[in-house]
Design an enzyme around this catalytic site. Structure first.
Site: not given
Length: 254
Positions: A157, A161
């Site tokens: 994650y 991002k």
């Protein structure tokens, strides 16, 4: 004649994406939702408010088909019809929380396809298809503080991002050189009470060392509702200085 606006939104079936879809439904707006499933309630609300809505069912872990559909559909639209055209890359997944050494290869690949590959392909298709349109062109990537501050057990994650932030910086430089170049922002939306937060609070502390921090955010009432967070994101999108900082936070002062 009233202004006409077109917005393409991924991940519109739940959480903040669903809240933004509801808030974008108003007269003069055309909304294209790209999600795993369609929503009859959104269609009914659009009809009630005189807005146009398209709902496309796609699995963004295989994003090429969605990007092709975006390109083909935009090619059928009138380039002079809209005062603004916006792509919101909202869909994402936290995947299976835990140390990278314990990660499943298929889960890692899916996390990066949804969180990074899909926004890249959709943004490329959007920019190509709208390069000669007259209206203001915007790309809003929904990022996270975890793209800027690493956290254990969240490697895929964080990577997705961080990649979203940096590709937004690069595209901003490219678009600044073009006539009617698109404005692009990778925006951290704050902490939101979504399924992702539930997953983090429900993960074994041995696999996720920061679990207590997220339990405290919930207990102290510090999480925005999806509707509140969505309103803040859309307010940032409407700011006159949108695009001045390609990597931003919804809490940044105007």
């Amino acid at each position: 004649m009233s202004a006409q606006h077109l917005t393409l939104l991924t991940g519109a079936s739940r959480g903040m994406g669903r809240a933004m879809a509801e808030q974008l439904i108003e007269a003069g707006h055309t909304l294209v939702c790209i999600s795993r499933k369609t929503d009859d309630a959104l269609a009914a609300k659009a009809a009630q408010h005189g807005a146009k809505i398209e709902q496309w069912s796609f699995d963004l872990s295989a994003p090429a088909a969605a990007a092709e559909r975006v390109a083909a559909w935009l090619a059928t639209q009138d380039a002079q019809a809209f005062d603004s055209v916006t792509l919101i890359n909202n869909a994402g997944t936290v995947g299976q929380l835990g140390p990278l050494e314990k990660a499943d290869a298929a889960d890692l690949a899916q996390s990066l396809r949804i969180g990074l590959e899909a926004p890249l392909l959709l943004t490329a298709a959007f920019l190509r298809a709208t390069q000669d349109w007259r209206g203001a062109r915007k790309v809003l990537n929904i990022s996270s503080g975890l793209g800027r501050n690493a956290m254990a057990s969240q490697a895929p994650y964080c990577a997705a991002k961080a990649g979203m932030d940096h590709f937004s910086r690069a595209v901003a430089l490219e678009e600044a050189l073009r006539p009617n170049g698109a404005k692009i922002v990778s925006l951290a939306p704050g902490v939101i009470d979504t399924d992702m937060q539930v997953a983090m609070r429900g993960t074994e502390a041995g696999l996720f060392p920061d679990r207590a921090r997220f339990e405290k955010l919930k207990a102290d009432g510090l999480l925005d509702s999806p509707a509140t967070a969505g309103a803040k994101v859309l307010a940032y999108l409407a700011r006159a200085d949108f695009g001045s900082k390609p990597v931003a936070d919804v809490r940044d002062p105007a």
